[in-house]
Design an enzyme around this catalytic site. Structure first.
Site, PDB file in Angstrom:
ATOM      1  N   HIS A 180       0.858  -1.189   0.000  1.00 27.08           N
ATOM      2  CA  HIS A 180       0.000   0.000   0.000  1.00 27.08           C
ATOM      3  C   HIS A 180       0.890   1.233   0.000  1.00 27.08           C
ATOM      4  CE1 HIS A 180      -2.709   2.754   2.708  1.00 27.08           C
ATOM      5  NE2 HIS A 180      -2.810   3.107   1.439  1.00 27.08           N
ATOM      6  N   SER A 309      -7.013  -8.640   5.325  1.00 27.16           N
ATOM      7  CA  SER A 309      -7.486  -7.861   4.187  1.00 27.16           C
ATOM      8  C   SER A 309      -8.330  -8.730   3.274  1.00 27.16           C
ATOM      9  CB  SER A 309      -6.284  -7.293   3.403  1.00 27.16           C
ATOM     10  OG  SER A 309      -5.458  -6.506   4.239  1.00 27.16           O
ATOM     11  N   HIS A 326     -12.060   1.661   0.612  1.00 30.52           N
ATOM     12  CA  HIS A 326     -10.629   1.440   0.358  1.00 30.52           C
ATOM     13  C   HIS A 326      -9.943   0.715   1.505  1.00 30.52           C
ATOM     14  CE1 HIS A 326      -9.651   4.492   3.295  1.00 30.52           C
ATOM     15  NE2 HIS A 326      -8.416   4.682   2.873  1.00 30.52           N
ATOM     16  N   GLY A 327     -10.668   0.467   2.601  1.00 34.69           N
ATOM     17  CA  GLY A 327     -10.057  -0.197   3.741  1.00 34.69           C
ATOM     18  C   GLY A 327     -11.012  -0.200   4.914  1.00 34.69           C
TER      19      GLY A 327
END
Length: 397
Positions: A180, A309, A326-327
């Site tokens: 990332h 994730s 996005h997360g």
């Protein structure tokens, strides 16, 4: 869940989050964005939280205008991941050597390479467009021209904050490599420069928040910003590609006997602008802390350094402008996390992960983030889960 619609000034705010769970300052930012004259839609992801000007976790669709602060200062920040032929059975009991080798190959924090990385020596690096990309450096804002040497040496470096490099296992025991990062210092300086330029323009003087200053179509300022924005997004893409190449080289050397092979790399921006068409309108869609999730698009939604994730595939929901989170999204600020948690808390919450466990990364402790499983569950109409990954090594700047 499907979305909840909250009244906005010019457009409704479509939220894939419970409005009651969103902090007041973030809700106010969303209402502020909905007052912009050029706005045609606003979608809010389940990882939404307070940001500069616009919330992180928002998708802003405008016609003939773009807000540089709503893109964020890390232009093109995003994720890359690749599945390998390695399995959990191939891993040594002590992963500290592997972590050390990764950190030696890829500078972290404020570090940079001693000399610019030659992408020609990296296996499978997508060199198409590389020379053209650097050839366009002379066309970006004069304010950052003096940073060229630094930009070349930072290409292929991680940075700090929530950026990371991870060695992960999926549910079948297969090893994945994941990272990332974004456009490093050059992207930040370009963003800061253009945000300042936008705030000086006459049409932005009456806005409810000066950080929502926009550039409008068919102006020299918009042309200059678009040029630099798209260049910085390419920088971020190449930055991740070089890091992934360096990461793969480390893995090849450390697991020579296994003759490691790699599947195609999945890569996605989550701080960027794209030209897209919805309801017959050509729009500039800003995803600040959101990924594109068009039908069949692969994406990556990371949790925190101790949780895991998800690899996902988009369902093409146009109500969200083909977007997803996005997360996990922060649930408290960095300063709040530092005050609330200790290094002992960090050790407990990252047990089983080979990673830094010192005071310098306490602000990245898993408890500072929203539960990733909840965030995924709130967007079942935006993405389908392809794989869940759990990190065994996490490198931080």
């Amino acid at each position: 869940m499907s979305y909840v619609e909250v009244p906005g000034a010019k457009v409704p705010i479509r939220m894939w989050a419970d409005p009651a769970s969103v902090e007041d300052v973030a809700m106010q930012q969303l209402r502020n964005v909905s007052t912009l004259p050029w706005i045609k839609g606003l979608a809010v992801m389940p990882d939404v939280h307070f940001g500069k000007g616009a919330t992180v976790g928002s998708v802003i669709a405008m016609q003939g205008a773009v807000c540089p602060a709503a893109v964020g200062v890390d232009i093109g920040c995003g994720m890359s991941a690749v599945k390998t032929s390695l399995t959990a059975n191939d891993l040594p009991g002590d992963l500290s050597r592997l972590r050390s080798k990764i950190e030696q190959a890829i500078p972290v924090g404020r570090g940079m390479h001693g000399d610019a990385v030659d992408p020609g020596r990296l296996h499978g690096f997508p060199t198409a467009g590389w020379d053209d990309f650097w050839g366009r450096f002379g066309g970006i804002a004069d304010a950052v021209k003096f940073r060229e040497e630094r930009a070349t040496k930072q290409m292929g470096t991680l940075g700090s904050g929530n950026h990371f490099i991870e060695f992960c296992l999926d549910g079948t025991g297969s090893v994945w490599l994941m990272l990332h990062s974004g456009s490093r210092n050059i992207g930040k300086e370009l963003a800061d420069f253009h945000i300042g330029q936008a705030q000086k323009l006459p049409h932005n003087q009456g806005l409810v928040d000066r950080d929502l200053a926009v550039f409008i179509a068919d102006t020299p300022q918009m042309a200059a910003y678009r040029n630099d924005l798209f260049w910085a997004q390419e920088y971020a893409k190449f930055n991740r590609a070089i890091m992934m190449g360096l990461f793969q080289d480390v893995v090849r050397k450390e697991f020579k006997k296994a003759r490691v092979t790699f599947e195609p790399v999945i890569s996605c921006h989550h701080n960027y602008v794209a030209e897209e068409r919805y309801e017959g309108m050509d729009l500039l869609v800003t995803r600040k802390g959101a990924i594109r999730a068009g039908y069949g698009d692969y994406g990556i939604i990371p949790g925190s350094m101790g949780t895991g994730s998800y690899i996902v595939k988009g369902l093409g929901n146009e109500k969200s402008f083909n977007s997803a989170s996005h997360g996990a999204g922060r649930r408290m600020s960095r300063n709040a996390a530092k005050k609330l948690f200790s290094t002992q808390d960090l050790e407990e919450q990252t047990r089983g992960v080979e990673c830094r466990k010192d005071s310098g990364v306490v602000d990245e402790i898993p408890a500072a983030y929203k539960p990733i499983e909840q965030v995924i569950d709130q967007q079942r109409d935006l993405v389908e889960v392809v794989a869940k990954l759990k990190q065994v090594i996490c490198v931080k700047g």
